[in-house]
Design a protein around this motif. Structure first.
Motif, PDB file in Angstrom:
ATOM      1  N   ILE A 152      54.249 -27.319  47.854  1.00  0.00           N
ATOM      2  CA  ILE A 152      55.250 -26.875  46.882  1.00  0.00           C
ATOM      3  C   ILE A 152      54.571 -26.369  45.612  1.00  0.00           C
ATOM      4  CG2 ILE A 152      57.091 -27.712  45.361  1.00  0.00           C
ATOM      5  CD1 ILE A 152      57.828 -29.616  47.744  1.00  0.00           C
ATOM      6  N   GLY A 153      53.469 -27.008  45.249  1.00  0.00           N
ATOM      7  CA  GLY A 153      52.798 -26.640  44.013  1.00  0.00           C
ATOM      8  C   GLY A 153      51.957 -25.383  44.090  1.00  0.00           C
ATOM      9  N   VAL A 154      51.403 -25.063  45.260  1.00  0.00           N
ATOM     10  CA  VAL A 154      50.410 -23.987  45.300  1.00  0.00           C
ATOM     11  C   VAL A 154      50.719 -22.848  46.272  1.00  0.00           C
ATOM     12  CG1 VAL A 154      48.569 -25.589  44.633  1.00  0.00           C
ATOM     13  CG2 VAL A 154      48.949 -25.109  47.064  1.00  0.00           C
ATOM     14  N   SER A 155      51.692 -23.016  47.174  1.00  0.00           N
ATOM     15  CA  SER A 155      51.885 -22.022  48.234  1.00  0.00           C
ATOM     16  C   SER A 155      52.355 -20.666  47.705  1.00  0.00           C
ATOM     17  CB  SER A 155      52.909 -22.533  49.251  1.00  0.00           C
ATOM     18  OG  SER A 155      53.161 -21.548  50.231  1.00  0.00           O
ATOM     19  N   ARG A 156      51.806 -19.592  48.275  1.00  0.00           N
ATOM     20  CA  ARG A 156      52.279 -18.236  47.990  1.00  0.00           C
ATOM     21  C   ARG A 156      53.455 -17.862  48.880  1.00  0.00           C
ATOM     22  NH1 ARG A 156      46.677 -14.950  48.485  1.00  0.00           N
ATOM     23  NH2 ARG A 156      45.574 -15.827  46.708  1.00  0.00           N
ATOM     24  N   ALA A 157      53.672 -18.609  49.967  1.00  0.00           N
ATOM     25  CA  ALA A 157      54.725 -18.263  50.920  1.00  0.00           C
ATOM     26  C   ALA A 157      56.093 -18.751  50.473  1.00  0.00           C
ATOM     27  CB  ALA A 157      54.390 -18.844  52.302  1.00  0.00           C
ATOM     28  N   LEU A 158      56.128 -19.732  49.571  1.00  0.00           N
ATOM     29  CA  LEU A 158      57.385 -20.297  49.103  1.00  0.00           C
ATOM     30  C   LEU A 158      57.744 -19.774  47.727  1.00  0.00           C
ATOM     31  CD1 LEU A 158      56.601 -22.394  51.364  1.00  0.00           C
ATOM     32  CD2 LEU A 158      57.661 -24.125  49.920  1.00  0.00           C
ATOM     33  N   ARG A 159      59.050 -19.718  47.485  1.00  0.00           N
ATOM     34  CA  ARG A 159      59.553 -19.510  46.128  1.00  0.00           C
ATOM     35  C   ARG A 159      60.406 -20.738  45.808  1.00  0.00           C
ATOM     36  NH1 ARG A 159      60.847 -14.231  48.035  1.00  0.00           N
ATOM     37  NH2 ARG A 159      63.039 -14.800  48.057  1.00  0.00           N
ATOM     38  N   PRO A 160      59.765 -21.863  45.505  1.00  0.00           N
ATOM     39  CA  PRO A 160      60.528 -23.107  45.416  1.00  0.00           C
ATOM     40  C   PRO A 160      61.456 -23.168  44.210  1.00  0.00           C
ATOM     41  CG  PRO A 160      58.246 -23.488  44.802  1.00  0.00           C
ATOM     42  CD  PRO A 160      58.334 -22.074  45.298  1.00  0.00           C
ATOM     43  N   SER A 161      62.719 -23.484  44.483  1.00  0.00           N
ATOM     44  CA  SER A 161      63.681 -23.776  43.428  1.00  0.00           C
ATOM     45  C   SER A 161      63.491 -25.229  42.998  1.00  0.00           C
ATOM     46  CB  SER A 161      65.096 -23.568  43.961  1.00  0.00           C
ATOM     47  OG  SER A 161      65.329 -24.462  45.045  1.00  0.00           O
ATOM     48  N   LYS A 162      64.249 -25.658  41.998  1.00  0.00           N
ATOM     49  CA  LYS A 162      64.199 -27.072  41.601  1.00  0.00           C
ATOM     50  C   LYS A 162      64.631 -27.953  42.764  1.00  0.00           C
ATOM     51  CE  LYS A 162      64.767 -26.647  36.602  1.00  0.00           C
ATOM     52  NZ  LYS A 162      65.607 -26.989  35.431  1.00  0.00           N
ATOM     53  N   LEU A 163      65.669 -27.503  43.490  1.00  0.00           N
ATOM     54  CA  LEU A 163      66.152 -28.270  44.641  1.00  0.00           C
ATOM     55  C   LEU A 163      65.051 -28.448  45.669  1.00  0.00           C
ATOM     56  CD1 LEU A 163      68.400 -29.565  46.383  1.00  0.00           C
ATOM     57  CD2 LEU A 163      68.946 -27.258  47.202  1.00  0.00           C
ATOM     58  N   THR A 164      64.372 -27.345  46.014  1.00  0.00           N
ATOM     59  CA  THR A 164      63.306 -27.417  47.012  1.00  0.00           C
ATOM     60  C   THR A 164      62.171 -28.308  46.544  1.00  0.00           C
ATOM     61  OG1 THR A 164      63.832 -25.127  47.601  1.00  0.00           O
ATOM     62  CG2 THR A 164      61.801 -26.023  48.477  1.00  0.00           C
ATOM     63  N   SER A 165      61.794 -28.176  45.288  1.00  0.00           N
ATOM     64  CA  SER A 165      60.672 -28.954  44.763  1.00  0.00           C
ATOM     65  C   SER A 165      60.971 -30.449  44.770  1.00  0.00           C
ATOM     66  CB  SER A 165      60.332 -28.500  43.344  1.00  0.00           C
ATOM     67  OG  SER A 165      59.959 -27.136  43.336  1.00  0.00           O
ATOM     68  N   ILE A 166      62.130 -30.830  44.236  1.00  0.00           N
ATOM     69  CA  ILE A 166      62.482 -32.255  44.169  1.00  0.00           C
ATOM     70  C   ILE A 166      62.685 -32.811  45.573  1.00  0.00           C
ATOM     71  CG2 ILE A 166      64.243 -33.896  43.407  1.00  0.00           C
ATOM     72  CD1 ILE A 166      64.645 -32.006  40.952  1.00  0.00           C
ATOM     73  N   ALA A 167      63.419 -32.061  46.410  1.00  0.00           N
ATOM     74  CA  ALA A 167      63.685 -32.535  47.766  1.00  0.00           C
ATOM     75  C   ALA A 167      62.403 -32.640  48.572  1.00  0.00           C
ATOM     76  CB  ALA A 167      64.672 -31.600  48.468  1.00  0.00           C
ATOM     77  N   GLY A 168      61.478 -31.703  48.366  1.00  0.00           N
ATOM     78  CA  GLY A 168      60.219 -31.741  49.101  1.00  0.00           C
ATOM     79  C   GLY A 168      59.388 -32.966  48.756  1.00  0.00           C
ATOM     80  N   ALA A 214      66.369 -22.480  52.969  1.00  0.00           N
ATOM     81  CA  ALA A 214      67.280 -21.482  53.539  1.00  0.00           C
ATOM     82  C   ALA A 214      67.877 -20.592  52.457  1.00  0.00           C
ATOM     83  CB  ALA A 214      68.393 -22.181  54.319  1.00  0.00           C
ATOM     84  N   TRP A 215      68.127 -21.170  51.295  1.00  0.00           N
ATOM     85  CA  TRP A 215      68.747 -20.424  50.205  1.00  0.00           C
ATOM     86  C   TRP A 215      67.740 -19.523  49.508  1.00  0.00           C
ATOM     87  CZ3 TRP A 215      68.562 -22.415  44.748  1.00  0.00           C
ATOM     88  CH2 TRP A 215      69.229 -21.551  43.863  1.00  0.00           C
ATOM     89  N   ARG A 216      66.551 -20.059  49.263  1.00  0.00           N
ATOM     90  CA  ARG A 216      65.561 -19.293  48.484  1.00  0.00           C
ATOM     91  C   ARG A 216      64.161 -19.672  48.955  1.00  0.00           C
ATOM     92  NH1 ARG A 216      64.696 -20.094  42.016  1.00  0.00           N
ATOM     93  NH2 ARG A 216      62.854 -18.810  41.840  1.00  0.00           N
ATOM     94  N   GLY A 217      63.912 -19.397  50.216  1.00  0.00           N
ATOM     95  CA  GLY A 217      62.701 -19.917  50.819  1.00  0.00           C
ATOM     96  C   GLY A 217      61.439 -19.143  50.538  1.00  0.00           C
ATOM     97  N   GLY A 218      61.527 -17.840  50.432  1.00  0.00           N
ATOM     98  CA  GLY A 218      60.312 -17.046  50.291  1.00  0.00           C
ATOM     99  C   GLY A 218      60.149 -16.126  51.487  1.00  0.00           C
ATOM    100  N   ARG A 219      58.917 -15.861  51.874  1.00  0.00           N
ATOM    101  CA  ARG A 219      58.663 -14.913  52.948  1.00  0.00           C
ATOM    102  C   ARG A 219      59.008 -15.513  54.311  1.00  0.00           C
ATOM    103  NH1 ARG A 219      52.566 -13.332  53.366  1.00  0.00           N
ATOM    104  NH2 ARG A 219      52.848 -12.925  51.154  1.00  0.00           N
ATOM    105  N   ARG A 220      59.224 -14.616  55.295  1.00  0.00           N
ATOM    106  CA  ARG A 220      59.480 -15.091  56.648  1.00  0.00           C
ATOM    107  C   ARG A 220      58.221 -15.769  57.188  1.00  0.00           C
ATOM    108  NH1 ARG A 220      61.986 -10.547  60.368  1.00  0.00           N
ATOM    109  NH2 ARG A 220      62.182 -12.371  61.703  1.00  0.00           N
ATOM    110  N   PRO A 221      58.368 -16.837  57.998  1.00  0.00           N
ATOM    111  CA  PRO A 221      59.608 -17.408  58.547  1.00  0.00           C
ATOM    112  C   PRO A 221      60.110 -18.609  57.765  1.00  0.00           C
ATOM    113  CG  PRO A 221      57.744 -18.314  59.698  1.00  0.00           C
ATOM    114  CD  PRO A 221      57.181 -17.427  58.612  1.00  0.00           C
ATOM    115  N   VAL A 222      59.874 -18.658  56.451  1.00  0.00           N
ATOM    116  CA  VAL A 222      60.226 -19.852  55.690  1.00  0.00           C
ATOM    117  C   VAL A 222      61.734 -20.045  55.626  1.00  0.00           C
ATOM    118  CG1 VAL A 222      60.086 -20.971  53.431  1.00  0.00           C
ATOM    119  CG2 VAL A 222      58.080 -19.817  54.384  1.00  0.00           C
ATOM    120  N   ARG A 223      62.493 -18.992  55.351  1.00  0.00           N
ATOM    121  CA  ARG A 223      63.948 -19.149  55.252  1.00  0.00           C
ATOM    122  C   ARG A 223      64.575 -19.543  56.590  1.00  0.00           C
ATOM    123  NH1 ARG A 223      66.808 -14.835  51.333  1.00  0.00           N
ATOM    124  NH2 ARG A 223      68.408 -16.428  51.500  1.00  0.00           N
ATOM    125  N   PRO A 224      64.229 -18.886  57.706  1.00  0.00           N
ATOM    126  CA  PRO A 224      64.773 -19.370  58.990  1.00  0.00           C
ATOM    127  C   PRO A 224      64.367 -20.805  59.305  1.00  0.00           C
ATOM    128  CG  PRO A 224      63.864 -17.163  59.249  1.00  0.00           C
ATOM    129  CD  PRO A 224      63.486 -17.635  57.878  1.00  0.00           C
TER     130      PRO A 224
END
Length: 201
Positions: free
Chosen positions: A61-77, A135-145
């Motif tokens: 969550i902190g360093v990936s280029r493939a994700l665009r983590p929202s607050k929800l994604t960061s806290i939930a992760g 799913a809402w704001r995952g980043g590049r494929r295949p992260v959202r699927p």
């Protein structure tokens, strides 16, 4: 190995081990299953996968280029990472203590059962939130699927025990899909991290 590749490798490896451990698990979770040839291996393999995921998810969550983590994604992760770590003692208990006659019943009836149930609920809730965030704001494929798959898997695990079928026919495929979705997230992150950064124009 840089931190981005390391985080993707930890999450990807953890996802595949989590899936494999659940494939090895007997369809039923009862006293008869304790004598299955794969009983111990199933719990130890998915517990190891969970520990790798616990180590890799906060880093990812902190360093990936493939994700665009929202607050929800960061806290939930991060909560999901804690949940995966909390599954390990329960898996060890199931592998070695549950088969002992009478011991498991006493532990489950006391504080051990309550702690295990709480850890499971936290894990499921954070899986729903993390999957929703990807799913809402995952980043590049295949992260959202993969996020959609995580969300659906979690919902199936929530309603599965109430269905009139052998529980393993519902829970095992759902956990395997969750593991494979995490493998996809880890792989996407590792690949994105290995790509050269474009030079500024």
């Amino acid at each position: 190995m840089n931190l981005r590749i390391l985080s993707g490798t930890l999450v990807g490896s953890g996802g595949i081990l989590f899936a494999l451990g659940n494939v090895l698990h007997p369809l039923e979770h009862n006293a008869a299953a304790h004598s299955a040839a794969t009983w111990e291996a199933a719990h130890l393999v998915f517990a190891l996968g969970g520990l790798l995921l616990a180590a890799g998810l906060p880093l990812l969550i902190g360093v990936s280029r493939a994700l665009r983590p929202s607050k929800l994604t960061s806290i939930a992760g991060i909560v999901l990472a804690v949940g995966f770590a909390a599954l390990a003692p329960g898996a060890w208990f199931e592998a070695y203590i549950a088969p002992l006659h009478g011991v498991a019943e006493q532990v489950e009836a006391g504080g051990g059962g309550a702690v295990n149930a709480a850890a499971g609920m936290v894990w499921l809730a954070s899986l729903v939130a993390f999957g929703s965030g990807l799913a809402w704001r995952g980043g590049r494929r295949p992260v959202r699927p993969a996020g959609v798959v995580l969300l659906v898997s979690a919902l199936v695990m929530i309603v599965g025990p109430g269905l009139p079928v052998v529980e393993g026919l519902v829970i095992i495929p759902a956990t395997v899909l969750a593991g494979l979705a995490l493998l996809a997230v880890g792989t996407a992150s590792a690949r994105a991290s290995a790509e050269p950064v474009p030079a500024p124009a």
